[in-house]
Design a protein around this motif. Structure first.
Motif, short mmCIF file in Angstrom:
data_model
loop_
_atom_site.label_atom_id
_atom_site.label_comp_id
_atom_site.label_asym_id
_atom_site.label_seq_id
_atom_site.Cartn_x
_atom_site.Cartn_y
_atom_site.Cartn_z
N UNK A 365 -5.55 -23.82 60.49
CA UNK A 365 -6.98 -23.77 60.16
C UNK A 365 -7.58 -25.17 60.30
N UNK A 366 -7.26 -25.85 61.41
CA UNK A 366 -7.71 -27.21 61.61
C UNK A 366 -9.17 -27.30 62.01
N UNK A 367 -10.00 -27.80 61.11
CA UNK A 367 -11.43 -27.94 61.41
C UNK A 367 -12.01 -28.90 60.37
N UNK A 368 -12.66 -29.96 60.86
CA UNK A 368 -13.21 -30.96 59.93
C UNK A 368 -14.26 -30.34 59.02
N UNK A 369 -15.19 -29.57 59.59
CA UNK A 369 -16.27 -28.99 58.80
C UNK A 369 -15.77 -27.96 57.79
N UNK A 370 -14.98 -27.02 58.27
CA UNK A 370 -14.48 -25.98 57.37
C UNK A 370 -13.57 -26.56 56.29
N UNK A 371 -12.75 -27.54 56.65
CA UNK A 371 -11.89 -28.18 55.66
C UNK A 371 -12.71 -28.90 54.61
N UNK A 372 -13.81 -29.56 55.05
CA UNK A 372 -14.67 -30.26 54.08
C UNK A 372 -15.30 -29.27 53.11
N UNK A 373 -15.72 -28.09 53.63
CA UNK A 373 -16.32 -27.08 52.75
C UNK A 373 -15.30 -26.60 51.72
N UNK A 374 -14.07 -26.35 52.14
CA UNK A 374 -13.02 -25.90 51.22
C UNK A 374 -12.75 -26.95 50.14
N UNK A 375 -12.62 -28.22 50.58
CA UNK A 375 -12.35 -29.29 49.61
C UNK A 375 -13.51 -29.47 48.65
N UNK A 376 -14.75 -29.41 49.18
CA UNK A 376 -15.92 -29.58 48.31
C UNK A 376 -16.04 -28.42 47.33
N UNK A 377 -15.81 -27.19 47.81
CA UNK A 377 -15.90 -26.03 46.92
C UNK A 377 -14.84 -26.12 45.81
N UNK A 378 -13.64 -26.55 46.16
CA UNK A 378 -12.59 -26.68 45.13
C UNK A 378 -12.96 -27.76 44.12
N UNK A 379 -13.58 -28.84 44.61
CA UNK A 379 -13.96 -29.92 43.69
C UNK A 379 -15.07 -29.46 42.75
N UNK A 380 -16.07 -28.77 43.29
CA UNK A 380 -17.18 -28.32 42.46
C UNK A 380 -16.74 -27.27 41.44
N UNK A 381 -15.73 -26.50 41.81
CA UNK A 381 -15.24 -25.44 40.89
C UNK A 381 -14.01 -25.90 40.11
N UNK A 382 -13.85 -27.22 39.98
CA UNK A 382 -12.63 -27.74 39.34
C UNK A 382 -12.50 -27.31 37.87
N UNK A 383 -13.64 -27.09 37.19
CA UNK A 383 -13.54 -26.66 35.79
C UNK A 383 -12.97 -25.25 35.68
N UNK A 384 -13.30 -24.38 36.63
CA UNK A 384 -12.79 -23.01 36.60
C UNK A 384 -11.40 -22.92 37.21
N UNK A 385 -11.18 -23.69 38.28
CA UNK A 385 -9.87 -23.61 38.95
C UNK A 385 -8.78 -24.38 38.20
N UNK A 386 -9.19 -25.34 37.39
CA UNK A 386 -8.25 -26.19 36.64
C UNK A 386 -7.21 -26.80 37.59
N UNK A 387 -5.93 -26.55 37.36
CA UNK A 387 -4.90 -27.20 38.18
C UNK A 387 -5.01 -26.83 39.66
N UNK A 388 -5.52 -25.63 39.96
CA UNK A 388 -5.58 -25.19 41.34
C UNK A 388 -6.70 -25.89 42.12
N UNK A 389 -7.55 -26.67 41.45
CA UNK A 389 -8.56 -27.43 42.18
C UNK A 389 -7.87 -28.43 43.11
#
Length: 629
Positions: A365-389
């Motif tokens: 799944x190599x893609x700069x844009x899509x990878x950035x979206x995944x990383x940003x979404x995980x960071x923004x949802x870090x309170x809900x994802x907890x360790x999985x962020x």
């Protein structure tokens, strides 16, 4: 890991349990002792008293709110006499608290009946029934008005019919049905009473004055009764609050005392002894042994003996495994636990799992844009994802890095110069890379599996079990022969000898472990041998999906851009947005599943048994920073 055996005097058990809990390095061993003389079970009176006190405190907690885990400001030993006194005190407090519980229950019951009466009267009005007539007993007819659980209505209707009565279900509310039962009075009245009782019938009294009061007067009467109940409840709540304030300190002390007494109760299945001697066994990490000994010497008042030894070969499956406490690897450790816990002596697969997982996900799944979206979404949802962020951020970063390698950003391959090449530029090379990746992964997995079996003393398994040393030799010979066949046109002598020799060894091994008729054994050995060849070939080819999904990612992006070019401005924007969402959600999810499949099936099945159990040391449930005793 060391197996320890602590011999001490019975009266020192509470101190020993507290000392062991403080170190948080003692995993109890509940196996019965080998010596028959140690068959006694000391500390049972302590456990029974604790259980009764805990039950009483839990009942009190149903009535008044308690701090579930108060701070233990001072660690001290709770002996049996103190625990018994605490139990008696909690018994007296529960007697007082139970009155509040009964009073609240009575008010709730009155409110429930009042609501049912209001609903019943509203329904009676619609039916235009003379409730005054229903209240009066007549010479020839009996009337029963009340509630029945819905599930019992049909059964009750049939039963009352046998007694010559009729059942009218005039309203259903929540889980109850409101019914009127009418029938002839007489000798069957007693029989009907037992039928109503067995069906859960609850009589619904008709309020006094129902026939001589206007609806407005009845509503005013209900409001008055509601207000009266609310006043009673408020008064009772105030009394309860006063009672809680008056007993707050004793209740907190009781909670702390029970938390301090809990370690000995937890140890109870592991404690054996004879007369005044108690024996306690468990597992301790070797590095923590001296700290444990020092803790016991500091706390115990009477002489004790602590013996330690290495686990025997038979005990290895019983030895707990200390889990990984690395914060970065924590989400990967959780995924590994879904497969199982490493057996004692096995290599913890978490670091290898994390590395290979991220490499495969990034390549697929190599893609700069899509990878950035995944990383940003995980960071923004870090309170809900907890360790999985951290897991989501790492996956996104891996995708971004491979995006730079492929020169892809949101599927566009001409905005960034590729550090290597775009996947569709040379698909054959991509497939060759995936094939090499799979071969290296399988060889590494088999090697780890062989080491793990050696580590736990399973020598036969390391040599001859599936994915053992003989299997690895076969695979290496198979690869060498395949390479010769592709480059020189022949399989080669040595590769052929290695393949045939390893397959023959496996066949002999299987033959020795089979029982039954000769023909059946020949058939089973032939199938198993053929299965070995097919499994390794198919498992190697299975890794072609690593490149296949990277090609698929690029092809999907091309399809979306082609479709967008056929539409107007608005359609282009909408198609690009929805298309990228489709790639992120659907393709990203599929890639994640495929990576997990490769890890679990192609990796863990080769080198990870998952038969172990986690190190769960005795510890105190602390609500704050404890002091020292």
């Amino acid at each position: 890991m060391k197996h320890v055996r602590l011999m001490l005097m019975t009266e020192d058990l509470p101190r020993a349990s507290l000392a062991l809990a403080q170190t948080e390095q003692f995993h109890p061993d509940s196996r019965p002792p080998e010596e028959q003389a140690l068959a006694n079970l000391p500390g049972r009176d302590y456990r029974e008293t604790f259980a009764q006190a805990r039950s009483r405190l839990d009942k009190i907690a149903r009535v008044v709110e308690l701090n579930e885990n108060p701070a233990l400001e001072n660690l001290r030993v709770i002996d049996h006499d103190e625990l018994e006194a605490l139990n008696q005190k909690l018994g007296a407090l529960w007697e007082e608290a139970s009155h509040f519980e009964e009073s609240f229950r009575g008010i709730d019951e009155q409110e429930r009946v009042l609501r049912e009466q209001e609903a019943a009267l509203a329904n009676f009005a619609n039916l235009q029934v003379d409730l005054g007539a229903l209240k009066r007993k007549t010479r020839f007819l009996d009337f029963y008005i009340g509630l029945v659980p819905r599930v019992n209505v049909s059964r009750l209707e049939g039963s009352v019919a046998l007694a010559g009565h009729l059942l009218l279900n005039y309203m259903q509310r929540d889980n109850h049905a409101h019914v009127i039962i009418i029938g002839p009075s007489g000798e069957r009245e007693n029989q009907l009473g037992s039928v109503l009782g067995s069906a859960g019938f609850q009589a619904l009294p008709i309020p006094e004055g129902i026939t001589d009061k206007a609806p407005e007067e009845l509503e005013a009467d209900f409001r008055t009764r509601h207000l009266s109940l609310e006043e009673q409840r408020a008064k009772l709540q105030q009394e309860l609050a006063d009672w809680r304030t008056a007993h707050r300190t004793p209740l907190l002390d009781a909670q702390r005392a029970l938390l301090l007494a809990e370690p000995l109760v937890t140890l109870d299945p592991s404690i054996h002894g004879v007369k005044s001697l108690a024996v306690l066994c468990g597992w301790v990490p070797a590095r923590a042994l001296e700290a444990l000994r020092d803790g016991l010497q500091h706390h115990l008042q009477l002489p004790f003996a602590l013996e330690e030894r290495n686990p025997t070969a038979k005990e290895r499956p019983l030895v707990p495994t200390v889990p990984t406490h690395n914060r970065v690897l924590a989400p990967f450790s959780t995924l590994v636990k879904q497969y199982g816990v490493p057996q004692y002596g096995e290599i913890d697969p978490t670091p290898l799992f994390a590395l290979t997982f991220l490499l495969m996900f990034g390549m697929m799944f190599g893609d700069v844009g899509h990878g950035a979206v995944i990383a940003l979404a995980a960071y923004l949802a870090r309170d809900k994802l907890k360790n999985f962020a951290a897991f989501g951020i790492a996956a996104g970063v891996s995708s971004m890095l491979f995006g730079f390698v492929f020169g892809s950003i949101f599927g566009v391959e001409h905005w960034l110069p590729a550090l290597w090449m775009a996947p569709l530029e040379d698909p054959i090379v991509m497939l060759e890379v995936a094939l090499v990746w799979g071969i290296v992964f399988i060889i590494a997995a088999c090697s780890l599996g062989i080491y793990n079996r050696f580590a736990v003393g399973n020598l036969e398994g390391a040599l001859l079990a599936p994915h053992g040393l003989v299997n690895l030799l076969f695979y290496l010979g198979f690869l060498a022969g395949g390479w010769n066949l592709a480059t020189a046109g022949g399989f080669g002598l040595w590769p052929g000898l290695i393949v045939l020799g390893s397959l023959a060894t496996l066949a002999v091994h299987q033959w020795r472990h089979l029982s039954g008729p000769t023909g059946e054994k020949i058939l089973v050995v032939a199938i198993e041998t053929l299965d070995t060849v097919i499994v390794y070939l198919s498992n190697t080819l299975s890794f072609l999906r690593v490149s296949a999904f990277s090609l698929n990612h690029a092809a999907l992006a091309i399809a979306i851009f082609t479709l967008a070019d056929m539409l107007g401005t608005f359609g282009t924007i909408l198609t690009l947005i929805l298309g990228n969402l489709f790639i992120l959600v659907l393709e990203g999810g599929i890639v994640m599943i495929q990576v997990m499949r490769l890890q679990y099936y192609e990796g863990f099945s080769r080198y990870f048994s998952g038969d172990g159990h986690e190190f769960a040391p005795l510890r105190l449930r602390l609500g704050g920073t404890p002091g020292k005793s």
